[in-house]
Design a protein around this motif. Structure first.
Motif, short mmCIF file in Angstrom:
data_model
loop_
_atom_site.label_atom_id
_atom_site.label_comp_id
_atom_site.label_asym_id
_atom_site.label_seq_id
_atom_site.Cartn_x
_atom_site.Cartn_y
_atom_site.Cartn_z
N GLU A 26 0.84 -1.21 0.00
CA GLU A 26 0.00 0.00 0.00
C GLU A 26 0.87 1.25 0.00
O GLU A 26 0.59 2.23 -0.70
CB GLU A 26 -0.92 0.01 1.22
N PHE A 27 1.94 1.22 0.77
CA PHE A 27 2.88 2.34 0.87
C PHE A 27 3.51 2.64 -0.50
O PHE A 27 3.50 3.78 -0.97
CB PHE A 27 3.95 2.01 1.91
N LEU A 28 4.01 1.61 -1.16
CA LEU A 28 4.63 1.80 -2.47
C LEU A 28 3.62 2.26 -3.51
O LEU A 28 3.91 3.13 -4.33
CB LEU A 28 5.31 0.51 -2.93
N ARG A 29 2.42 1.70 -3.45
CA ARG A 29 1.37 2.12 -4.40
C ARG A 29 0.98 3.58 -4.19
O ARG A 29 0.67 4.29 -5.15
CB ARG A 29 0.16 1.22 -4.27
N ALA A 30 1.00 4.04 -2.95
CA ALA A 30 0.69 5.45 -2.66
C ALA A 30 1.76 6.37 -3.25
O ALA A 30 1.46 7.46 -3.75
CB ALA A 30 0.56 5.67 -1.16
N ILE A 31 3.02 5.92 -3.24
CA ILE A 31 4.08 6.71 -3.87
C ILE A 31 3.89 6.73 -5.38
O ILE A 31 3.98 7.79 -6.02
CB ILE A 31 5.47 6.17 -3.48
N VAL A 32 3.61 5.57 -5.97
CA VAL A 32 3.38 5.50 -7.42
C VAL A 32 2.23 6.41 -7.81
O VAL A 32 2.31 7.14 -8.81
CB VAL A 32 3.08 4.04 -7.86
N ALA A 33 1.14 6.41 -7.05
CA ALA A 33 -0.05 7.21 -7.36
C ALA A 33 0.17 8.71 -7.12
O ALA A 33 -0.64 9.52 -7.55
CB ALA A 33 -1.23 6.72 -6.53
N GLY A 34 1.24 9.06 -6.42
CA GLY A 34 1.48 10.47 -6.11
C GLY A 34 0.78 10.93 -4.85
O GLY A 34 0.79 12.12 -4.53
N LEU A 45 9.76 5.38 -8.92
CA LEU A 45 9.02 4.16 -8.65
C LEU A 45 7.86 4.15 -9.64
O LEU A 45 6.99 5.01 -9.59
CB LEU A 45 8.53 4.18 -7.20
N GLU A 46 7.88 3.20 -10.57
CA GLU A 46 6.90 3.17 -11.67
C GLU A 46 5.70 2.27 -11.39
O GLU A 46 4.59 2.62 -11.74
CB GLU A 46 7.58 2.68 -12.96
N GLU A 47 5.96 1.09 -10.82
CA GLU A 47 4.89 0.12 -10.59
C GLU A 47 5.15 -0.61 -9.28
O GLU A 47 6.30 -0.83 -8.91
CB GLU A 47 4.85 -0.94 -11.70
N ALA A 48 4.08 -1.00 -8.61
CA ALA A 48 4.18 -1.82 -7.40
C ALA A 48 3.00 -2.77 -7.37
O ALA A 48 1.85 -2.35 -7.39
CB ALA A 48 4.19 -0.94 -6.16
N GLU A 49 3.31 -4.05 -7.38
CA GLU A 49 2.28 -5.07 -7.29
C GLU A 49 2.84 -6.21 -6.45
O GLU A 49 4.04 -6.25 -6.15
CB GLU A 49 1.86 -5.55 -8.68
N VAL A 95 8.79 -1.99 -9.96
CA VAL A 95 9.56 -1.50 -11.10
C VAL A 95 10.04 -0.08 -10.81
O VAL A 95 9.23 0.80 -10.48
CB VAL A 95 8.70 -1.51 -12.39
N PHE A 96 11.35 0.12 -10.94
CA PHE A 96 11.96 1.43 -10.82
C PHE A 96 12.55 1.80 -12.18
O PHE A 96 12.93 0.93 -12.96
CB PHE A 96 13.11 1.41 -9.81
N SER A 97 12.66 3.10 -12.45
CA SER A 97 13.33 3.55 -13.67
C SER A 97 14.19 4.76 -13.31
O SER A 97 13.96 5.42 -12.30
CB SER A 97 12.31 3.92 -14.75
N MET A 98 15.18 4.99 -14.16
CA MET A 98 16.01 6.18 -13.97
C MET A 98 16.65 6.56 -15.28
O MET A 98 16.83 5.72 -16.16
CB MET A 98 17.07 5.98 -12.90
N GLU A 99 16.95 7.81 -15.42
CA GLU A 99 17.68 8.33 -16.56
C GLU A 99 19.09 8.59 -16.08
O GLU A 99 19.32 9.53 -15.31
CB GLU A 99 17.03 9.63 -17.06
N PRO A 100 20.06 7.75 -16.45
CA PRO A 100 21.43 7.95 -15.97
C PRO A 100 21.97 9.30 -16.42
O PRO A 100 21.75 9.73 -17.55
CB PRO A 100 22.23 6.81 -16.60
N GLY A 101 22.66 9.94 -15.52
CA GLY A 101 23.26 11.23 -15.82
C GLY A 101 24.76 11.19 -15.55
O GLY A 101 25.30 10.21 -15.04
N GLU A 102 25.40 12.26 -15.88
CA GLU A 102 26.85 12.37 -15.67
C GLU A 102 27.23 12.13 -14.22
O GLU A 102 28.27 11.55 -13.94
CB GLU A 102 27.30 13.76 -16.13
N GLN A 103 26.37 12.53 -13.29
CA GLN A 103 26.66 12.38 -11.87
C GLN A 103 26.67 10.93 -11.42
O GLN A 103 27.17 10.60 -10.35
CB GLN A 103 25.67 13.19 -11.01
N HIS A 104 26.16 10.02 -12.25
CA HIS A 104 26.14 8.61 -11.90
C HIS A 104 27.38 7.85 -12.38
O HIS A 104 27.55 6.69 -12.04
CB HIS A 104 24.88 7.93 -12.49
N LEU A 105 28.20 8.48 -13.16
CA LEU A 105 29.39 7.82 -13.68
C LEU A 105 30.41 7.61 -12.58
O LEU A 105 30.60 8.46 -11.72
CB LEU A 105 30.01 8.64 -14.82
N GLY A 106 31.09 6.48 -12.63
CA GLY A 106 32.10 6.17 -11.62
C GLY A 106 33.52 6.41 -12.11
O GLY A 106 34.46 6.17 -11.38
#
Length: 84
Positions: free
Chosen positions: A27-35, A50-54, A59-70
């Motif tokens: 329920e907690f994760l679904r509330a985050i997904v729903a906004g 957080l895209e989906e919770a069942e 399911v999580f998604s992200m757009e990698p950026g320069e700050q994520h490079l190691g």
């Protein structure tokens, strides 16, 4: 060396903490997904959504950026379930 900066904003996590104690994890994760609840501060810091919770699947998604490079190899997209 060029210096880079990243500004990160997040909501007060106190509401998340209160809500987490009053509902199931799903329920907690679904509330985050729903906004209905704000994203967790770690989501804002790392830039993932957080895209989906069942039952049994999140399911999580992200757009990698320069700050994520190691500094070594470039980031590569991950597709499918993690290795078992």
């Amino acid at each position: 060396m060029d210096e880079r900066a990243l500004t990160v904003s997040w909501s007060d996590p106190a509401e998340l903490a209160r809500s987490a104690g009053s509902m199931s994890g799903l329920e907690f994760l679904r509330a985050i997904v729903a906004g209905d609840l704000a994203a967790a501060p770690i989501q804002e810091l790392l830039g993932f959504q957080l895209e989906e919770a069942e039952e049994g699947r999140v399911v999580f998604s992200m757009e990698p950026g320069e700050q994520h490079l190691g500094g070594q190899a470039p980031l590569r997209p991950l597709r499918g379930p993690p290795p078992s």
